[in-house]
Design a protein around this motif. Structure first.
Motif, PDB file in Angstrom:
ATOM      1  N   UNK A 142       0.835  -1.202   0.000  1.00  0.00           N
ATOM      2  CA  UNK A 142       0.000   0.000   0.000  1.00  0.00           C
ATOM      3  C   UNK A 142       0.873   1.256   0.000  1.00  0.00           C
ATOM      4  N   UNK A 143       1.917   1.240   0.825  1.00  0.00           N
ATOM      5  CA  UNK A 143       2.812   2.402   0.866  1.00  0.00           C
ATOM      6  C   UNK A 143       3.479   2.626  -0.493  1.00  0.00           C
ATOM      7  N   UNK A 144       3.895   1.553  -1.145  1.00  0.00           N
ATOM      8  CA  UNK A 144       4.558   1.699  -2.438  1.00  0.00           C
ATOM      9  C   UNK A 144       3.579   2.180  -3.501  1.00  0.00           C
ATOM     10  N   UNK A 145       2.334   1.693  -3.430  1.00  0.00           N
ATOM     11  CA  UNK A 145       1.324   2.143  -4.389  1.00  0.00           C
ATOM     12  C   UNK A 145       1.013   3.623  -4.184  1.00  0.00           C
ATOM     13  N   UNK A 146       0.943   4.052  -2.949  1.00  0.00           N
ATOM     14  CA  UNK A 146       0.726   5.473  -2.664  1.00  0.00           C
ATOM     15  C   UNK A 146       1.859   6.317  -3.241  1.00  0.00           C
ATOM     16  N   UNK A 147       3.057   5.853  -3.088  1.00  0.00           N
ATOM     17  CA  UNK A 147       4.205   6.604  -3.622  1.00  0.00           C
ATOM     18  C   UNK A 147       4.165   6.643  -5.144  1.00  0.00           C
ATOM     19  N   UNK A 148       3.777   5.526  -5.759  1.00  0.00           N
ATOM     20  CA  UNK A 148       3.723   5.460  -7.218  1.00  0.00           C
ATOM     21  C   UNK A 148       2.600   6.334  -7.781  1.00  0.00           C
ATOM     22  N   UNK A 149       1.478   6.399  -7.050  1.00  0.00           N
ATOM     23  CA  UNK A 149       0.308   7.140  -7.534  1.00  0.00           C
ATOM     24  C   UNK A 149       0.378   8.623  -7.243  1.00  0.00           C
ATOM     25  N   UNK A 150       1.117   8.988  -6.198  1.00  0.00           N
ATOM     26  CA  UNK A 150       1.119  10.393  -5.736  1.00  0.00           C
ATOM     27  C   UNK A 150      -0.329  10.864  -5.576  1.00  0.00           C
ATOM     28  N   UNK A 151      -1.064  10.353  -4.586  1.00  0.00           N
ATOM     29  CA  UNK A 151      -2.530  10.397  -4.603  1.00  0.00           C
ATOM     30  C   UNK A 151      -3.200  11.714  -4.248  1.00  0.00           C
ATOM     31  N   UNK A 152      -2.501  12.719  -3.806  1.00  0.00           N
ATOM     32  CA  UNK A 152      -3.197  13.944  -3.431  1.00  0.00           C
ATOM     33  C   UNK A 152      -3.041  15.002  -4.517  1.00  0.00           C
ATOM     34  N   UNK A 153      -4.089  15.786  -4.799  1.00  0.00           N
ATOM     35  CA  UNK A 153      -5.441  15.680  -4.249  1.00  0.00           C
ATOM     36  C   UNK A 153      -6.267  14.628  -4.976  1.00  0.00           C
ATOM     37  N   UNK A 154      -7.507  14.377  -4.520  1.00  0.00           N
ATOM     38  CA  UNK A 154      -8.393  13.422  -5.195  1.00  0.00           C
ATOM     39  C   UNK A 154      -8.775  13.959  -6.570  1.00  0.00           C
ATOM     40  N   UNK A 155      -8.633  13.166  -7.637  1.00  0.00           N
ATOM     41  CA  UNK A 155      -9.003  13.648  -8.976  1.00  0.00           C
ATOM     42  C   UNK A 155     -10.505  13.916  -9.075  1.00  0.00           C
ATOM     43  N   UNK A 156     -10.880  14.974  -9.757  1.00  0.00           N
ATOM     44  CA  UNK A 156     -12.299  15.258  -9.978  1.00  0.00           C
ATOM     45  C   UNK A 156     -12.884  14.217 -10.932  1.00  0.00           C
ATOM     46  N   UNK A 157     -14.122  13.763 -10.688  1.00  0.00           N
ATOM     47  CA  UNK A 157     -14.741  12.790 -11.607  1.00  0.00           C
ATOM     48  C   UNK A 157     -14.884  13.382 -13.005  1.00  0.00           C
ATOM     49  N   UNK A 158     -14.791  12.562 -14.035  1.00  0.00           N
ATOM     50  CA  UNK A 158     -15.032  13.058 -15.398  1.00  0.00           C
ATOM     51  C   UNK A 158     -16.428  13.665 -15.516  1.00  0.00           C
ATOM     52  N   UNK A 159     -16.626  14.607 -16.425  1.00  0.00           N
ATOM     53  CA  UNK A 159     -17.863  15.401 -16.434  1.00  0.00           C
ATOM     54  C   UNK A 159     -19.126  14.647 -16.797  1.00  0.00           C
TER      55      UNK A 159
END
Length: 430
Positions: A109-126
């Protein structure tokens, strides 16, 4: 180079508890996974952020709609592989799950967080439905939901559905083309209802007018078609005029709960009841019962889902609710039959068309792919991706028995239980 694909493949195996059944090509150009497997292309690490913020089908769908994920090659094979993992996990709730108490899982989980750079949450497609006002399945909210799905543009639907403009399961009893199969479905409905010259037919959820035109042209029926979609009504009225049937067919923008001009000799409801909702289904059945004359027939054509061990735990598909059919609800066939009977109907026949819907959906996907540049121009890239994903995934759902579709023929009994003698199945099918 970060070798993101190799890292993602390893992390997915840990977090899913089993090897990932697809090959991954990541945003950095790296690839990893089984060489002969379908290829899942991750165009942007933002797709990982969506999955971290919204795990499961909705996160995957948002990444797909945004163009951050796609399947290269055979779309069905890729969806089947990914969907198989999700369905196996859902079907085996008692199976061991990766736990954050496990040190390897926490590291993944920690490695996935680092790979994704998760902040901020992406806005949903329109294309996602963000606002729905009013009580669920109120008349106002139902109009909003229908408009979201059907008022996309008649030209767009023409590219997907073909000249028939029929948006429900076709009947492929002799193979042939989509147009022939849709004609055969409409004719099957008319024969089951025993339509004759001058009969009054109410077509609930009339769509773009195909059933109304068919019943009037081929059987001489007098048809009232109702829909909540203004764009559908515009097309249906034009179609009726072009066929010279304005003296036999009336098209209204009207809720079924507001129809007051019964009795009718027959009612057809083809692919509409999925929008009614479980809480309103009794009202729907009683309303149609009240609109029929004694011995009048109802043909209810409706998608079904398998029953749940605990029906109270049933959850609406988040992707379908957000992007495709807002507030749509599926019920098991047994529930539908029970509610029709509770309203006073006698059920005379049930026919499953499950495999027919898989063939229909694959035909619609072929149409969409063949007209892809036009479909994108007529709507948007995201909306076109929504339709391609949901139709292909639904085709697999019907093929694997996770979805069904049934025609239920029911009668409003007359005095002392009288009812027309139903035709034999071979007379329905020609």
């Amino acid at each position: 180079m970060t070798d993101a694909a190799r890292r993602l493949t390893a992390l997915a195996g840990v977090l899913l508890g089993s090897p990932l059944p697809v090959r991954i090509r990541a945003w950095d150009g790296s690839e990893a996974g089984p060489p002969d497997a379908p290829v899942l292309v991750v165009h942007h690490r933002r797709a990982l952020r969506r999955l971290l913020w919204q795990p499961g089908e909705l996160g995957l769908a948002r990444a797909w709609v945004a163009g951050e994920l796609e399947i290269e090659g055979d779309l069905y094979a890729g969806l089947d592989a990914i969907g198989g993992v999700l369905w196996e996990r859902a079907a085996a709730p008692a199976a061991p799950r990766p736990s954050l108490r496990d040190r390897e899982v926490r590291r993944a989980v920690r490695e996935l967080l680092a790979l994704a750079r998760p902040l901020p949450a992406p806005a949903p497609p329109p294309e996602e439905v963000s606002r729905r006002s009013g009580a669920r399945h109120s008349k106002r909210r139902d109009r909003q939901a229908i408009s979201h799905h059907y008022d996309v543009g008649n030209d767009f639907y023409a590219r997907v559905l073909g000249p028939s403009m029929v948006y429900s399961c076709a009947y492929w009893h002799d193979g042939g083309t989509l147009e022939e199969a849709q004609y055969d479905k409409l004719d099957l409905v008319c024969r089951k209802l025993g339509l004759r010259e001058g009969d009054r037919l109410l077509d609930v959820g009339c769509g773009w007018g195909a059933m109304a035109v068919h019943a009037a042209r081929e059987y001489g029926a007098r048809v009232t078609g109702i829909t909540l979609s203004r764009e559908q009504a515009v097309h249906a009225l034009k179609r009726v005029a072009e066929e010279g049937l304005a003296d036999r067919v009336e098209i209204r923008v009207q809720d079924y709960r507001d129809v007051r001009d019964g009795p009718y000799d027959a009612v057809s409801s083809i692919g509409m009841a999925e929008h009614v909702g479980a809480a309103r289904y009794g009202e729907y059945a009683r309303t149609l019962f009240g609109l029929l004359r004694p011995e009048g027939l109802l043909l209810n054509h409706q998608i079904a889902r398998p029953p749940e061990p605990d029906e109270a735990a049933y959850r609406i598909d988040e992707f379908i609710d957000a992007y495709v059919f807002p507030d749509g609800e599926l019920s098991p066939l047994g529930s539908t039959v029970g509610r029709l009977e509770a309203a006073g109907f006698e059920v005379r026949d049930v026919q499953s068309l499950r495999e027919h819907y898989a063939l229909t959906l694959r035909a619609w996907v072929r149409n969409l792919e063949a007209h892809w540049p036009e479909a994108v121009r007529l709507t948007s890239p995201g909306r076109a991706r929504v339709w391609r994903l949901y139709m292909a995934a639904s085709a697999l759902g019907f093929e694997h028995g996770r979805l069904g579709v049934n025609q239920v023929l029911a009668v409003r009994p007359g005095p002392r239980g009288s009812a027309p003698l139903p035709l034999r199945p071979r007379e329905w099918t020609g």
